[in-house]
Design a protein around this motif. Structure first.
Motif, PDB file in Angstrom:
ATOM      1  N   LEU A   1       0.145   1.174  -6.509  1.00  0.00           N
ATOM      2  CA  LEU A   1       0.457   1.252  -7.931  1.00  0.00           C
ATOM      3  C   LEU A   1       0.487   2.713  -8.404  1.00  0.00           C
ATOM      4  CD1 LEU A   1      -1.657  -1.678  -9.407  1.00  0.00           C
ATOM      5  CD2 LEU A   1       0.823  -1.583  -9.063  1.00  0.00           C
ATOM      6  N   VAL A   2       1.407   2.981  -9.313  1.00  0.00           N
ATOM      7  CA  VAL A   2       1.563   4.318  -9.878  1.00  0.00           C
ATOM      8  C   VAL A   2       0.979   4.309 -11.284  1.00  0.00           C
ATOM      9  CG1 VAL A   2       3.209   6.127 -10.526  1.00  0.00           C
ATOM     10  CG2 VAL A   2       3.676   4.655  -8.538  1.00  0.00           C
ATOM     11  N   SER A   3       0.146   5.322 -11.585  1.00  0.00           N
ATOM     12  CA  SER A   3      -0.398   5.451 -12.938  1.00  0.00           C
ATOM     13  C   SER A   3      -0.144   6.883 -13.422  1.00  0.00           C
ATOM     14  CB  SER A   3      -1.887   5.128 -12.959  1.00  0.00           C
ATOM     15  OG  SER A   3      -2.614   6.019 -12.136  1.00  0.00           O
TER      16      SER A   3
ATOM     17  N   GLY B   1      -0.217  24.798 -19.756  1.00  0.00           N
ATOM     18  CA  GLY B   1      -1.234  24.108 -18.967  1.00  0.00           C
ATOM     19  C   GLY B   1      -1.285  22.613 -19.241  1.00  0.00           C
ATOM     20  N   ALA B   2      -0.643  22.174 -20.324  1.00  0.00           N
ATOM     21  CA  ALA B   2      -0.585  20.743 -20.626  1.00  0.00           C
ATOM     22  C   ALA B   2       0.432  20.091 -19.697  1.00  0.00           C
ATOM     23  CB  ALA B   2      -0.172  20.528 -22.074  1.00  0.00           C
ATOM     24  N   GLY B   3       0.213  18.828 -19.432  1.00  0.00           N
ATOM     25  CA  GLY B   3       1.160  18.141 -18.563  1.00  0.00           C
ATOM     26  C   GLY B   3       0.725  16.731 -18.257  1.00  0.00           C
ATOM     27  N   VAL B   4       1.179  16.237 -17.116  1.00  0.00           N
ATOM     28  CA  VAL B   4       0.895  14.869 -16.716  1.00  0.00           C
ATOM     29  C   VAL B   4       0.595  14.830 -15.220  1.00  0.00           C
ATOM     30  CG1 VAL B   4       3.320  14.288 -16.274  1.00  0.00           C
ATOM     31  CG2 VAL B   4       1.721  12.490 -16.906  1.00  0.00           C
ATOM     32  N   ARG B   5      -0.294  13.924 -14.852  1.00  0.00           N
ATOM     33  CA  ARG B   5      -0.582  13.668 -13.435  1.00  0.00           C
ATOM     34  C   ARG B   5      -0.099  12.255 -13.119  1.00  0.00           C
ATOM     35  NH1 ARG B   5      -6.093  15.206 -12.235  1.00  0.00           N
ATOM     36  NH2 ARG B   5      -5.075  17.168 -11.698  1.00  0.00           N
ATOM     37  N   LEU B   6       0.738  12.148 -12.115  1.00  0.00           N
ATOM     38  CA  LEU B   6       1.205  10.856 -11.623  1.00  0.00           C
ATOM     39  C   LEU B   6       0.419  10.553 -10.360  1.00  0.00           C
ATOM     40  CD1 LEU B   6       4.991  11.626 -12.045  1.00  0.00           C
ATOM     41  CD2 LEU B   6       3.543  10.315 -13.602  1.00  0.00           C
ATOM     42  N   ARG B   7      -0.325   9.460 -10.377  1.00  0.00           N
ATOM     43  CA  ARG B   7      -1.163   9.078  -9.234  1.00  0.00           C
ATOM     44  C   ARG B   7      -0.609   7.836  -8.557  1.00  0.00           C
ATOM     45  NH1 ARG B   7      -6.704  11.002  -9.341  1.00  0.00           N
ATOM     46  NH2 ARG B   7      -7.166  11.917 -11.357  1.00  0.00           N
ATOM     47  N   VAL B   8      -0.715   7.821  -7.240  1.00  0.00           N
ATOM     48  CA  VAL B   8      -0.337   6.635  -6.471  1.00  0.00           C
ATOM     49  C   VAL B   8      -1.574   6.166  -5.723  1.00  0.00           C
ATOM     50  CG1 VAL B   8       1.138   5.714  -4.656  1.00  0.00           C
ATOM     51  CG2 VAL B   8       2.041   7.438  -6.227  1.00  0.00           C
ATOM     52  N   ASP B   9      -1.997   4.946  -6.006  1.00  0.00           N
ATOM     53  CA  ASP B   9      -3.179   4.364  -5.361  1.00  0.00           C
ATOM     54  C   ASP B   9      -2.836   3.973  -3.926  1.00  0.00           C
ATOM     55  OD1 ASP B   9      -5.965   3.067  -5.795  1.00  0.00           O
ATOM     56  OD2 ASP B   9      -4.745   1.481  -4.854  1.00  0.00           O
ATOM     57  N   TRP B  10      -3.650   4.415  -2.974  1.00  0.00           N
ATOM     58  CA  TRP B  10      -3.350   4.163  -1.561  1.00  0.00           C
ATOM     59  C   TRP B  10      -3.478   2.685  -1.201  1.00  0.00           C
ATOM     60  CZ3 TRP B  10      -6.846   1.906   1.703  1.00  0.00           C
ATOM     61  CH2 TRP B  10      -8.173   1.880   1.256  1.00  0.00           C
ATOM     62  N   LEU B  11      -4.377   1.969  -1.864  1.00  0.00           N
ATOM     63  CA  LEU B  11      -4.609   0.572  -1.500  1.00  0.00           C
ATOM     64  C   LEU B  11      -3.520  -0.353  -2.047  1.00  0.00           C
ATOM     65  CD1 LEU B  11      -6.456  -1.478  -0.143  1.00  0.00           C
ATOM     66  CD2 LEU B  11      -7.746  -1.618  -2.276  1.00  0.00           C
ATOM     67  N   SER B  12      -3.171  -0.167  -3.320  1.00  0.00           N
ATOM     68  CA  SER B  12      -2.223  -1.064  -3.960  1.00  0.00           C
ATOM     69  C   SER B  12      -0.802  -0.522  -4.064  1.00  0.00           C
ATOM     70  CB  SER B  12      -2.708  -1.401  -5.376  1.00  0.00           C
ATOM     71  OG  SER B  12      -2.672  -0.231  -6.188  1.00  0.00           O
TER      72      SER B  12
ATOM     73  N   GLY C   1       0.830  -1.201   0.000  1.00  0.00           N
ATOM     74  CA  GLY C   1       0.000   0.000   0.000  1.00  0.00           C
ATOM     75  C   GLY C   1       0.863   1.249   0.000  1.00  0.00           C
ATOM     76  N   ALA C   2       0.193   2.387   0.102  1.00  0.00           N
ATOM     77  CA  ALA C   2       0.884   3.671   0.122  1.00  0.00           C
ATOM     78  C   ALA C   2      -0.012   4.691   0.810  1.00  0.00           C
ATOM     79  CB  ALA C   2       1.205   4.124  -1.303  1.00  0.00           C
ATOM     80  N   THR C   3       0.527   5.849   1.097  1.00  0.00           N
ATOM     81  CA  THR C   3      -0.317   6.920   1.625  1.00  0.00           C
ATOM     82  C   THR C   3      -1.125   7.549   0.507  1.00  0.00           C
ATOM     83  OG1 THR C   3       1.532   8.472   1.457  1.00  0.00           O
ATOM     84  CG2 THR C   3       1.144   7.455   3.611  1.00  0.00           C
ATOM     85  N   GLY C   4      -0.751   7.296  -0.731  1.00  0.00           N
ATOM     86  CA  GLY C   4      -1.496   7.767  -1.886  1.00  0.00           C
ATOM     87  C   GLY C   4      -1.296   9.244  -2.159  1.00  0.00           C
ATOM     88  N   GLY C   5      -1.761   9.651  -3.318  1.00  0.00           N
ATOM     89  CA  GLY C   5      -1.676  11.046  -3.690  1.00  0.00           C
ATOM     90  C   GLY C   5      -1.384  11.204  -5.160  1.00  0.00           C
ATOM     91  N   SER C   6      -1.148  12.445  -5.568  1.00  0.00           N
ATOM     92  CA  SER C   6      -0.816  12.705  -6.957  1.00  0.00           C
ATOM     93  C   SER C   6       0.144  13.881  -7.063  1.00  0.00           C
ATOM     94  CB  SER C   6      -2.072  12.967  -7.792  1.00  0.00           C
ATOM     95  OG  SER C   6      -2.715  14.147  -7.361  1.00  0.00           O
ATOM     96  N   ILE C   7       0.933  13.846  -8.117  1.00  0.00           N
ATOM     97  CA  ILE C   7       1.869  14.923  -8.443  1.00  0.00           C
ATOM     98  C   ILE C   7       1.552  15.350  -9.876  1.00  0.00           C
ATOM     99  CG2 ILE C   7       4.289  15.615  -8.686  1.00  0.00           C
ATOM    100  CD1 ILE C   7       3.649  14.688  -5.843  1.00  0.00           C
TER     101      ILE C   7
END
Length: 88
Positions: free
Chosen positions: A80-82, A67-78, A54-60
């Motif tokens: 996993l980074v998307s 204004g274009a860009g990317v969001r890196l998400r971390v799922d708190w349960l698994s 797991g992780a504490t989760g969040g996004s960067i």
């Protein structure tokens, strides 16, 4: 083992806690959404990856001036980074 990824919003560096830090180019803007306990008053946002997956989760968000860009998400349960594109 527990690992903590940090983004220092003021110094504009990121990396693993107690590891090598990398500079964020001046042309990019950063935004972070993390658990309240993972944001320090000094402007350091962190996502903690836990030993059992797991992780504490969040996004960067990493944004260009347009204004274009990317969001890196971390799922708190698994833990996993998307990644997802952010439109302008």
């Amino acid at each position: 083992k527990e690992t903590r990824f940090t983004v220092d919003m003021h110094q504009r560096v990121y990396g693993l806690q107690d590891g090598r830090q990398h500079e964020v180019p001046a042309a990019l803007e950063l935004r972070a959404t993390v658990a309240g306990v993972e944001l320090s008053p000094a402007g350091v946002a962190a996502i903690r990856f836990l030993p059992r997956g797991g992780a504490t989760g969040g996004s960067i968000d990493v944004l260009r001036a347009s204004g274009a860009g990317v969001r890196l998400r971390v799922d708190w349960l698994s833990g996993l980074v998307s990644q997802e594109a952010l439109a302008q």
